[in-house]
Scaffold this active site. Structure first.
Site, PDB file in Angstrom:
ATOM      1  N   HIS A  62      34.061  -5.303  33.581  1.00  0.00           N
ATOM      2  CA  HIS A  62      32.971  -5.463  32.612  1.00  0.00           C
ATOM      3  C   HIS A  62      31.585  -5.404  33.270  1.00  0.00           C
ATOM      4  O   HIS A  62      30.776  -6.335  33.154  1.00  0.00           O
ATOM      5  CB  HIS A  62      33.134  -6.785  31.827  1.00  0.00           C
ATOM      6  CG  HIS A  62      32.376  -6.770  30.526  1.00  0.00           C
ATOM      7  ND1 HIS A  62      32.117  -7.877  29.786  1.00  0.00           N
ATOM      8  CD2 HIS A  62      31.807  -5.735  29.842  1.00  0.00           C
ATOM      9  CE1 HIS A  62      31.419  -7.546  28.716  1.00  0.00           C
ATOM     10  NE2 HIS A  62      31.232  -6.247  28.725  1.00  0.00           N
TER      11      HIS A  62
ATOM     12  N   GLU B  97      47.817  -6.148  31.022  1.00  0.00           N
ATOM     13  CA  GLU B  97      48.672  -5.017  30.624  1.00  0.00           C
ATOM     14  C   GLU B  97      48.191  -3.713  31.263  1.00  0.00           C
ATOM     15  O   GLU B  97      48.991  -2.864  31.612  1.00  0.00           O
ATOM     16  CB  GLU B  97      48.669  -4.791  29.094  1.00  0.00           C
ATOM     17  CG  GLU B  97      49.097  -5.958  28.242  1.00  0.00           C
ATOM     18  CD  GLU B  97      47.900  -6.782  27.817  1.00  0.00           C
ATOM     19  OE1 GLU B  97      47.217  -6.389  26.872  1.00  0.00           O
ATOM     20  OE2 GLU B  97      47.668  -7.828  28.441  1.00  0.00           O
TER      21      GLU B  97
ATOM     22  N   ARG C 160      34.457  -1.936  23.533  1.00  0.00           N
ATOM     23  CA  ARG C 160      35.125  -3.225  23.303  1.00  0.00           C
ATOM     24  C   ARG C 160      36.621  -3.052  23.553  1.00  0.00           C
ATOM     25  O   ARG C 160      37.191  -2.026  23.154  1.00  0.00           O
ATOM     26  CB  ARG C 160      34.917  -3.701  21.854  1.00  0.00           C
ATOM     27  CG  ARG C 160      33.569  -4.345  21.598  1.00  0.00           C
ATOM     28  CD  ARG C 160      33.506  -5.762  22.161  1.00  0.00           C
ATOM     29  NE  ARG C 160      32.196  -6.358  22.043  1.00  0.00           N
ATOM     30  CZ  ARG C 160      31.267  -6.388  23.003  1.00  0.00           C
ATOM     31  NH1 ARG C 160      31.494  -5.820  24.153  1.00  0.00           N
ATOM     32  NH2 ARG C 160      30.121  -6.996  22.812  1.00  0.00           N
TER      33      ARG C 160
END
Ligand SMILES: NC(=O)c1ccc[n+]([C@@H]2O[C@H](COP(=O)([O-])OP(=O)(O)OC[C@H]3O[C@@H](n4cnc5c(N)ncnc54)[C@H](O)[C@@H]3O)[C@@H](O)[C@H]2O)c1
Length: 387
Positions: free
Chosen positions: A270, A258, A229
């Site tokens: 993902h 970032e 996560r």
């Protein structure tokens, strides 16, 4: 006949598990069961007919769990069904971190017009050389469905594997290779390992677990992998560690502005569970859970009600009662059956936080009045008689 509704496309191999007792409906109000992947359900109203929702996948933040529990709707997910897909991508991540395969492939693409590409490659390749995984120390934080598979696979690659999980389940412990070192503290793992991979859920005590302090304990040139996560790793601390060279490589399945583009970050969009097999496993498991609940009343892998299993329903009737976890409930339920002179042949009761579930097998048919009396008990949320 049971009716099911699909809020998202569900893999056909799962749908095929519904037999002639089931029919698909396009109207959610008519459905006994709903299958869902990522569709948002928070704003939906559920009719009284709906008994169960199965999420083909692990995360359930698209489903209002408490609202469902309150309405006597059991919500299931499919833990572990995509574990192998994630494990394989973690291994790929380790290989990509060990050698600059990505840099090398990019170099070839940039030089594809070069007439003497092979010769040029021989000169350029030293810039992309790397190290091997064999003999390196891997730390696995969280030894659940995915962590165990990663740890065992790494042992087969010849890595020296350290595992840390203070809450490891008996089932996972049985599956874990005996060659894995048991790290007593996570700090021990941080200090020892060349590669660190995290496989824990996002909980208040795991959020931001890999922060500045944790990174300060790690070896220089460590590789950190996060396929669990985004919130487990503090992005700012990780960016600083990549820029300073403390962390050699951060492989993550969670793209954020970032981290994307920072030197040393390998950012994947993902893809952990994005395999045909994962989707099929999730669909099969979700349908199996729904069928077992509708036909036998058994609850396995629910996220809002306790697990409870009395095996396949046999002769007679099975009464299932979803209710609040409050005192004297069993006494009141059995008193109703006693008033009607009904004999209980088997019974189970399980609770989970505010909610509980009782299953009662009786030898005879259940008169309607029994159902009505059970439903009238304060705290009873849903009564079902499976004939
Ligand atoms: N990248 C993806 O596409 C993808 C796909 C599936 C799952 N996931 C994520 O992977 C993670 C692991 O999934 P899983 O199916 O293996 O879960 P799991 O529930 O089977 O295992 C989690 C393990 O973490 C352990 N744990 C909990 N708190 C801990 C702590 N503080 N320190 C150490 N261990 C702790 C638990 O005891 C458990 O053994 C989850 O965060 C899940 O959301 C990601």
């Amino acid at each position: 006949m049971y009716r099911y509704h699909c809020l998202n496309p569900i893999a056909q191999v799962g749908i095929e598990k519904f037999d002639e007792k089931y029919a698909k409906t396009e109207k959610i109000d008519e459905a006994d069961a709903v299958l869902v992947r990522s569709a948002g359900m928070h704003e939906m109203e559920f009719g009284g007919k709906l008994k169960a929702i199965a999420r083909a996948g692990a995360g359930v933040n698209n489903i209002p769990l408490d609202k469902c529990a309150e309405q006597g709707i059991v919500v299931f997910n499919t833990p572990g069904a995509n574990a192998n897909g994630v494990k394989e991508l973690v291994l790929a991540g380790m290989f990509l971190a060990a050698r600059d395969v990505i840099g090398g492939i990019n170099w070839v693409q940039e030089h594809e017009e070069d007439g003497d590409l092979a010769k040029a490659a021989e000169k350029a390749k030293k810039a992309f050389a790397g190290t091997e995984l064999e003999g390196k120390k891997l730390g696995v934080i969280g030894l659940g469905a995915i962590g165990v598979l990663v740890a065992n696979a790494a042992v087969h690659l010849g890595m020296d594997v350290y595992g840390y999980d203070p809450y490891v389940s008996v089932d996972a412990a049985w599956r874990l290779s005996r060659n894995i070192h048991h790290a007593k503290t996570v700090d021990e793992l941080y200090k020892e390992c060349d590669y660190i991979t995290i496989h824990v859920p996002a909980l208040p005590d795991t959020k931001g677990m890999i922060n500045k302090d944790a990174i300060s304990l790690m070896k220089k040139n460590v590789v950190v992998l996060n396929f669990a996560r985004d919130v487990l790793v503090e992005n700012e601390a990780m960016v600083d560690a990549l820029v300073s060279g403390k962390v050699k490589c951060y492989v993550t399945d969670f793209p954020t502005p970032e981290i994307a583009g920072v030197k040393g970050a390998i950012v994947i969009p993902h893809l952990g569970a994005s395999t045909e097999e994962s989707e099929e496993n999730c669909a099969r498991m979700a349908v199996k859970e729904l069928k077992d609940y509708l036909e036998n009343g058994n609850i396995r892998n629910s996220v809002n009600y306790p697990a409870c299993d009395m095996g396949a329903k046999e002769e007679g009737s099975r009464i299932t009662i979803l209710h609040k976890n409050i005192p004297n409930m069993i006494g009141q339920l059995t008193a109703v059956l006693a008033q009607e002179n009904m004999n209980i042949s088997l019974m189970a009761n399980k609770s989970r936080k505010e909610y509980a579930y009782t299953m009662i097998d009786v030898e005879a048919d259940v008169p309607e009045v029994v159902e009505e009396k059970l439903e009238a008990i304060e705290g009873v949320l849903k009564v079902r008689v499976i004939k």
